[in-house]
Design an enzyme around this catalytic site. Structure first.
Site, short mmCIF file in Angstrom:
data_model
loop_
_atom_site.label_atom_id
_atom_site.label_comp_id
_atom_site.label_asym_id
_atom_site.label_seq_id
_atom_site.Cartn_x
_atom_site.Cartn_y
_atom_site.Cartn_z
N GLU A 33 0.83 -1.28 -0.07
CA GLU A 33 -0.10 -0.01 -0.08
C GLU A 33 0.88 1.30 -0.05
OE1 GLU A 33 -2.88 -0.09 3.32
OE2 GLU A 33 -3.89 -1.93 2.29
N GLU A 102 -6.01 -8.35 -0.48
CA GLU A 102 -6.59 -8.17 1.13
C GLU A 102 -7.90 -7.86 0.66
OE1 GLU A 102 -4.70 -5.34 3.63
OE2 GLU A 102 -2.68 -6.19 3.18
#
Length: 736
Positions: A33, A102
């Site tokens: 991320e 995710e």
């Protein structure tokens, strides 16, 4: 970083863990991320992404590399999606597969906050939409919950539990209906596999204003030939309307789609699963052997508690933690230092000690003007305890909040002690290493006759941690060396106090929980193992309305536990326990009653389910290798109810059973106007004494149609008990 990554890759290669070596690793990830914060670093951020990608590839691991949430990932790296929904995500190149690394099936819980829950209907909808719209790879975050043992929880302010509302909870128990519904979802997707892998992209069909189909269809594929399955057509029908149930026509047939749902048709004809129709059971977990660790009863008195036996110690012992300096390992320096620079994160606690001289003129000034001096701090995190002359006069909790604390000083010299505490460190964001801890900005005393006093110009003595913490009095060996004294049962709650006792582990193999609901805030250890921080901070009373699965989920949408402490139960792994004489040590900061602490075993006590005639055929028994043809030939189209207790437990009683038109929900079922009289007897015969059972939802199963022309539903509520106890009685008795 490069040395570390290379070391890990070399270790995995040496252990033969890569898929090309016969191991389980099919993919690797570099960074996580980073794309969310990359812009904060300008061109250097872009250069770093390219460097990290090139460095990873040059390690020649032999499997693909991915970057999550990295839209500018180089061609040599697959960019992937993290989030609640990823059906609308597309990689930055048509040559890359669509990966969901995710899937956030829950969210984090924070001290003093409500507990997030994500409805399973919405999770199933998100996953089905992802594969409907060309998804290749999907991974849950989290599938198995965990525990932030020790001081490992981040946030800051994340609770010790990392349960995350996962399909398997932090104790290793199934969270139903989430686990069962998702299991059936993936069984349905598995049946679509021949078509999914044979088609590069699905055919899109608009079925209505907010309804659509994606069809994966080929005449014949190599995969279908090898699998013995002649059908290579699978379809996903979606209704993204948040309110209306809609009937749509697809390939000449009518299909009813509930709002915010996806129906899966592995053969393009037969619906085997709809994301909004949950037939999996609901499990209600409980903790048993609800006895305090201390009781005023004889240790030979019999206990009648479902054969859950635990020794009851006769006493707690206590030890006061000194306020301020407690060892020679301290130092004095002018000015206020940043918390983490001093503690090096070896402890949550940092003592700041100085002396304030108050003149007679100051006292007169305060009395004449009816004012009080105050401590003012521009910004503070996470907890501040303020002591004057050894007495706790105030506490502040927050993340970089302003402090204004009125203070009562005496004439002459006054000891001012500030205890700054961390409750987890910042674990995400740009420049998170700069977040720090302790104080920021000006720290001063106001209200003095001579004006403000800048405390950054004073000399401060610093002491890291707690005496008991650094002496390790929570361990078995060091605990014996400490000067403990007996604690009277009627003792008043005490701050900055250590407590210890011994307890026996509950019998059996159930997971074990420590109930600290009677305490305030502190830390706990069992046999020297750090259970973690505890805190009975209460969540707001409002905000826990009815949860509607329909519509996009966000972390505060479906919350529970309003008006209650965020966490009171703490996981003790069985591997940390002995059969008897387990040492429990607590450090309590704010005051609590240790005599009400108890050790409990956790298991699923109540199971319930509702399945109607309109539900689809069960996928519970489908083999992972079943082809579509085999599935439909070997499985009845009649819906079934599946009930299951935890391992080592069996169904001990049927609390409610009704085939017809039952009303209510799991906790409050009641009979409707239509009811088959033999419902309880039939379910009891099928289920009592078994860990799991199956009941067919049909008139023939119940001997007759109790109400013609009406859709029937079977509702069941059952109790589970330990296999050893349910064979004789559900209560039993044992002597200690």
């Amino acid at each position: 970083m490069q040395r570390f990554v290379k070391k890990i890759i070399d270790l995995m290669r040496e252990e033969m863990l890569f898929s090309w070596q016969g191991g389980p690793i099919i993919m690797l990830q570099i960074e996580n991320e980073y794309g969310n914060i990359e812009s904060s670093f300008g061109q250097r951020g872009k250069d770093y992404v390219k460097w990290a990608a090139r460095m990873a590839i040059e390690l020649d691991a032999g499997v693909p590399w991915v970057m999550c949430q990295q839209a500018d990932a180089p061609d040599i790296i697959i960019n992937a999606c993290n989030g609640f929904y990823c059906d609308g995500f597309w990689p930055n190149s048509a040559k890359k597969p669509k990966l969901w690394t995710e899937d956030w099936n829950g969210w984090y819980a924070s001290w003093g906050g409500r507990t997030p829950k994500r409805p399973v209907e919405d999770i199933a909808f998100a996953v089905a939409r992802f594969f409907q719209r060309g998804g290749s790879f999907h991974n849950y975050y989290m599938y198995f919950g965990g525990t932030n043992f020790g001081r490992s929880s981040g946030g800051p302010f994340y609770v010790t539990s990392y349960d995350y509302d996962a399909p398997i909870d932090e104790y290793g128990l199934l969270s139903q209906p989430k686990w069962g519904h998702l299991k059936e979802l993936h069984a349905a997707i598995k049946l679509c596999e021949p078509a999914l892998v044979a088609v590069d992209s699905p055919h899109y069909m608009k079925l209505g204003p907010m309804q659509e189909a994606h069809v994966y269809s080929v005449k014949k594929s190599l995969y279908s030939t090898l699998s013995g399955n002649g059908s290579s057509c699978s379809a996903f029908l979606a209704n993204i309307d948040e309110r209306k149930t809609v009937s749509v026509k697809f390939l000449g047939q009518l299909y009813t789609l509930p709002p915010w749902s996806v129906s899966i048709l592995p053969d393009c004809r037969t619906t085997v699963f709809n994301t909004a129709k949950v037939r999996a059971q609901t499990s209600v977990k409980t903790v048993e052997f609800d006895l305090p660790l201390f009781q005023n009863i004889s240790v030979t008195q019999p206990l009648m508690l479902q054969n859950k036996i635990s020794s009851i110690p006769k006493a707690w012992m206590t030890l006061k933690e000194p306020i301020g300096v407690w060892s020679e390992n301290n130092f004095t320096i002018q000015g206020l230092l940043e918390h983490l620079h001093v503690t090096k994160d070896n402890s949550d606690y940092l003592w700041h000690i100085t002396r304030i001289n108050v003149s007679a003129e100051d006292i007169s000034f305060w009395e004449e003007n009816q004012i009080s001096p105050a401590l003012s701090i521009d910004s503070m995190r996470d907890i501040l305890r303020i002591f004057v002359n050894g007495q706790l006069i105030g506490s502040v909790v927050g993340h970089w909040v302003k402090v204004v604390q009125p203070i009562q000083f005496l004439q002459g010299y006054n000891d001012l002690v500030l205890l700054s505490q961390t409750v987890g460190l910042q674990n995400y964001g740009a420049f998170m290493e700069r977040d720090g801890a302790g104080f920021k900005g000006q720290v001063k005393l106001t209200g003095f006759k001579s004006g403000e006093i800048d405390l950054s110009e004073y000399s401060w003595t610093y002491q890291v941690g707690l005496r008991g913490e650094f002496q390790k009095i929570y361990t078995i060996d060091e605990s014996e060396k400490a000067e403990w004294i007996d604690l009277a049962p009627d003792a008043s709650p005490s701050t900055f106090t250590w407590y210890k006792t011994f307890f026996d582990a509950p019998n059996g193999a159930n997971p074990v929980a420590l109930d600290l609901g009677s305490m305030g805030k502190g830390q706990a250890w069992v046999n020297g193992h750090h259970i973690g921080r505890y805190w009975t901070l209460v969540a707001p009373k409002d905000g826990c309305g009815v949860c509607d699965y329909r519509g996009a989920y966000y972390s505060s949408k479906c919350v529970t536990n309003c008006g209650k402490p965020t966490q009171t139960w703490y996981h003790i792994p069985r591997s940390w326990l002995k059969a008897s004489n387990n040492l429990l040590v607590l450090f309590e900061e704010t005051g609590g009653n240790p005599f009400e602490i108890s050790v409990k075993s956790r298991y699923t006590k109540t199971i319930c389910a509702e399945v109607s005639e309109t539900h689809y055929t069960s996928l519970q028994n489908g083999s992972r290798s079943d082809s579509i043809d085999k599935f439909f030939s070997q499985n009845t189209v009649t819906p079934e109810m599946h009930l299951q207790c935890d391992g080592g437990h069996t169904i001990s009683s049927i609390e409610f059973a009704s085939y017809g038109t039952p009303r209510g929900s799991c906790h409050e079922f009641s009979q409707g106007k239509c009811h088959a009289p033999n419902s309880t007897a039939l379910v009891s015969k099928a289920c009592l004494g078994k860990q799991r059972c199956v009941i067919e939802i049909s008139n023939s199963e119940f001997g007759a149609d109790p109400c013609r022309g009406i859709v029937k539903t079977l509702a069941v509520k059952a109790k589970c008990a330990s296999s050893s106890s349910s064979s004789s009685s559900t209560t039993g008795s044992s002597q200690i």
